[in-house]
Design a protein around this motif. Sequence first.
Motif, PDB file in Angstrom:
ATOM      1  N   LEU A  57       0.830  -1.204   0.000  1.00 26.50           N
ATOM      2  CA  LEU A  57       0.000   0.000   0.000  1.00 26.50           C
ATOM      3  C   LEU A  57       0.870   1.262   0.000  1.00 26.50           C
ATOM      4  O   LEU A  57       0.584   2.222  -0.718  1.00 26.50           O
ATOM      5  CB  LEU A  57      -0.918  -0.017   1.222  1.00 26.50           C
ATOM      6  CG  LEU A  57      -1.989   1.056   1.290  1.00 26.50           C
ATOM      7  CD1 LEU A  57      -2.970   0.890   0.136  1.00 26.50           C
ATOM      8  CD2 LEU A  57      -2.702   0.996   2.608  1.00 26.50           C
ATOM      9  N   ALA A  58       1.936   1.242   0.787  1.00 23.78           N
ATOM     10  CA  ALA A  58       2.842   2.402   0.820  1.00 23.78           C
ATOM     11  C   ALA A  58       3.526   2.597  -0.525  1.00 23.78           C
ATOM     12  O   ALA A  58       3.741   3.737  -0.962  1.00 23.78           O
ATOM     13  CB  ALA A  58       3.879   2.215   1.916  1.00 23.78           C
ATOM     14  N   MET A  59       3.843   1.493  -1.216  1.00 26.54           N
ATOM     15  CA  MET A  59       4.472   1.618  -2.537  1.00 26.54           C
ATOM     16  C   MET A  59       3.474   2.129  -3.572  1.00 26.54           C
ATOM     17  O   MET A  59       3.829   2.966  -4.415  1.00 26.54           O
ATOM     18  CB  MET A  59       5.018   0.261  -2.986  1.00 26.54           C
ATOM     19  CG  MET A  59       6.248  -0.192  -2.235  1.00 26.54           C
ATOM     20  SD  MET A  59       6.805  -1.771  -2.861  1.00 26.54           S
ATOM     21  CE  MET A  59       6.839  -2.707  -1.358  1.00 26.54           C
ATOM     22  N   CYS A  60       2.238   1.636  -3.520  1.00 21.90           N
ATOM     23  CA  CYS A  60       1.229   2.054  -4.495  1.00 21.90           C
ATOM     24  C   CYS A  60       0.837   3.522  -4.321  1.00 21.90           C
ATOM     25  O   CYS A  60       0.577   4.221  -5.300  1.00 21.90           O
ATOM     26  CB  CYS A  60      -0.009   1.175  -4.382  1.00 21.90           C
ATOM     27  SG  CYS A  60       0.269  -0.497  -4.977  1.00 21.90           S
ATOM     28  N   LEU A  61       0.768   3.989  -3.107  1.00 25.76           N
ATOM     29  CA  LEU A  61       0.420   5.377  -2.850  1.00 25.76           C
ATOM     30  C   LEU A  61       1.634   6.300  -2.927  1.00 25.76           C
ATOM     31  O   LEU A  61       1.518   7.494  -2.661  1.00 25.76           O
ATOM     32  CB  LEU A  61      -0.252   5.503  -1.477  1.00 25.76           C
ATOM     33  CG  LEU A  61      -1.601   4.795  -1.330  1.00 25.76           C
ATOM     34  CD1 LEU A  61      -2.110   4.913   0.099  1.00 25.76           C
ATOM     35  CD2 LEU A  61      -2.612   5.382  -2.304  1.00 25.76           C
ATOM     36  N   GLN A  62       2.765   5.727  -3.238  1.00 23.25           N
ATOM     37  CA  GLN A  62       4.035   6.427  -3.384  1.00 23.25           C
ATOM     38  C   GLN A  62       4.410   7.211  -2.135  1.00 23.25           C
ATOM     39  O   GLN A  62       4.941   8.324  -2.210  1.00 23.25           O
ATOM     40  CB  GLN A  62       4.012   7.329  -4.620  1.00 23.25           C
ATOM     41  CG  GLN A  62       3.865   6.532  -5.895  1.00 23.25           C
ATOM     42  CD  GLN A  62       3.928   7.393  -7.137  1.00 23.25           C
ATOM     43  OE1 GLN A  62       4.003   8.621  -7.064  1.00 23.25           O
ATOM     44  NE2 GLN A  62       3.917   6.741  -8.280  1.00 23.25           N
ATOM     45  N   ILE A  63       4.107   6.624  -0.985  1.00 27.72           N
ATOM     46  CA  ILE A  63       4.562   7.180   0.290  1.00 27.72           C
ATOM     47  C   ILE A  63       6.073   6.964   0.392  1.00 27.72           C
ATOM     48  O   ILE A  63       6.797   7.832   0.879  1.00 27.72           O
ATOM     49  CB  ILE A  63       3.809   6.528   1.472  1.00 27.72           C
ATOM     50  CG1 ILE A  63       2.324   6.875   1.385  1.00 27.72           C
ATOM     51  CG2 ILE A  63       4.398   6.936   2.804  1.00 27.72           C
ATOM     52  CD1 ILE A  63       1.449   6.153   2.384  1.00 27.72           C
ATOM     53  N   VAL A  64       6.503   5.789  -0.079  1.00 26.90           N
ATOM     54  CA  VAL A  64       7.929   5.487  -0.152  1.00 26.90           C
ATOM     55  C   VAL A  64       8.352   5.717  -1.602  1.00 26.90           C
ATOM     56  O   VAL A  64       7.735   5.183  -2.526  1.00 26.90           O
ATOM     57  CB  VAL A  64       8.189   4.022   0.263  1.00 26.90           C
ATOM     58  CG1 VAL A  64       9.659   3.700   0.179  1.00 26.90           C
ATOM     59  CG2 VAL A  64       7.652   3.761   1.660  1.00 26.90           C
ATOM     60  N   PRO A  65       9.395   6.525  -1.841  1.00 30.03           N
ATOM     61  CA  PRO A  65       9.820   6.799  -3.224  1.00 30.03           C
ATOM     62  C   PRO A  65      10.211   5.513  -3.955  1.00 30.03           C
ATOM     63  O   PRO A  65      10.757   4.580  -3.368  1.00 30.03           O
ATOM     64  CB  PRO A  65      11.028   7.723  -3.069  1.00 30.03           C
ATOM     65  CG  PRO A  65      10.956   8.247  -1.685  1.00 30.03           C
ATOM     66  CD  PRO A  65      10.187   7.264  -0.882  1.00 30.03           C
ATOM     67  N   GLU A  66       9.918   5.488  -5.268  1.00 28.63           N
ATOM     68  CA  GLU A  66      10.137   4.281  -6.063  1.00 28.63           C
ATOM     69  C   GLU A  66      11.603   3.882  -6.112  1.00 28.63           C
ATOM     70  O   GLU A  66      11.933   2.695  -6.016  1.00 28.63           O
ATOM     71  CB  GLU A  66       9.603   4.503  -7.480  1.00 28.63           C
ATOM     72  CG  GLU A  66       9.705   3.282  -8.355  1.00 28.63           C
ATOM     73  CD  GLU A  66       9.113   3.510  -9.737  1.00 28.63           C
ATOM     74  OE1 GLU A  66       9.299   2.612 -10.561  1.00 28.63           O
ATOM     75  OE2 GLU A  66       8.496   4.552  -9.985  1.00 28.63           O
ATOM     76  N   HIS A  67      12.520   4.796  -6.266  1.00 27.03           N
ATOM     77  CA  HIS A  67      13.948   4.451  -6.355  1.00 27.03           C
ATOM     78  C   HIS A  67      14.452   3.821  -5.052  1.00 27.03           C
ATOM     79  O   HIS A  67      15.331   2.964  -5.058  1.00 27.03           O
ATOM     80  CB  HIS A  67      14.793   5.686  -6.731  1.00 27.03           C
ATOM     81  CG  HIS A  67      14.769   6.764  -5.692  1.00 27.03           C
ATOM     82  ND1 HIS A  67      15.628   6.783  -4.630  1.00 27.03           N
ATOM     83  CD2 HIS A  67      13.985   7.871  -5.581  1.00 27.03           C
ATOM     84  CE1 HIS A  67      15.381   7.840  -3.882  1.00 27.03           C
ATOM     85  NE2 HIS A  67      14.382   8.527  -4.441  1.00 27.03           N
ATOM     86  N   TYR A  68      13.842   4.245  -3.899  1.00 27.09           N
ATOM     87  CA  TYR A  68      14.259   3.681  -2.613  1.00 27.09           C
ATOM     88  C   TYR A  68      13.831   2.224  -2.484  1.00 27.09           C
ATOM     89  O   TYR A  68      14.639   1.354  -2.166  1.00 27.09           O
ATOM     90  CB  TYR A  68      13.689   4.528  -1.460  1.00 27.09           C
ATOM     91  CG  TYR A  68      14.036   3.978  -0.106  1.00 27.09           C
ATOM     92  CD1 TYR A  68      15.323   4.111   0.396  1.00 27.09           C
ATOM     93  CD2 TYR A  68      13.098   3.303   0.659  1.00 27.09           C
ATOM     94  CE1 TYR A  68      15.651   3.596   1.631  1.00 27.09           C
ATOM     95  CE2 TYR A  68      13.410   2.774   1.888  1.00 27.09           C
ATOM     96  CZ  TYR A  68      14.691   2.921   2.382  1.00 27.09           C
ATOM     97  OH  TYR A  68      15.028   2.409   3.590  1.00 27.09           O
TER      98      TYR A  68
END
Length: 189
Positions: free
Chosen positions: A24-35
Motif C-alpha cells: 500500500l505504501a508503494m502504491c500510494l508512493q509514500i515510499v519513493p520508487e527508487h528507494y
Amino acid sequence: MGIINRFFLFVFALFLVMLSLAVLAMCLQIVPEHYWLNELRFALGRTETIAVSAAAFFLSLHLMLLSFSRQAPKTVSHGELVMVESSMGEVGVALDAVRGLVDKLVRDVRGVRDAKVKVRSARKGEGEPLSVSLALIIGQETNVAEVSAAASGLVSAQLEKILGYSQVPVEVLITDITNAAPDRKHRVV
C-alpha cells in the motif's frame, strides 16, 4: 486448533499485514520508487530472503492442510452435565453420577470381578449425547460374549429407564480374565 497452530496463524497473519502495508505504501508512493526498488534488489540477492520465503511457504501449506483436516467431535468426561428433558423442563445430571450408576450396575453382573467405567458426553448437537466405555476384569468360569452382552444390555436398559436416552453406545473391553475372588469392597474415587 491447538495453541501452536494458533501461534503460527498469528505470525502468518502479522506477516501478511506488514506485507500489505508495504505494498500500500508503494502504491500510494509514500515510499519513493527508487528507494524501495533499490531495497528490493538488495533483498532478492540475500539468502535470508530465500529462508523467510521458504518458511512462509511451508507455514501457509501447513495452515491450508489444517483447514482441510477433520477432527472428531469434542467429548467431555469430567464435571459436565448430561441434559435430560422432562415435562417440567431440562434437568442436569452430573457425569460422575452417571459413572457411579454404571459402575454399580456392571459390578452386579455375574462374572465381573472388577470394572473401570468411562462416561463421555458430546457437546450439544454433536454426535451421540452420551457414550459409555467399560474395561472389565472377568472370572475364568464365565463366557466373554455372555458377560459383555449382559453388561452392555443392562447398562443400556437402565440408562434408557433412568435418563431416557435410548440406545446409548456401550463399548466393552475385557482387560483380564482371572480366577481371583470378586472384589466386593470397591473404593469410590
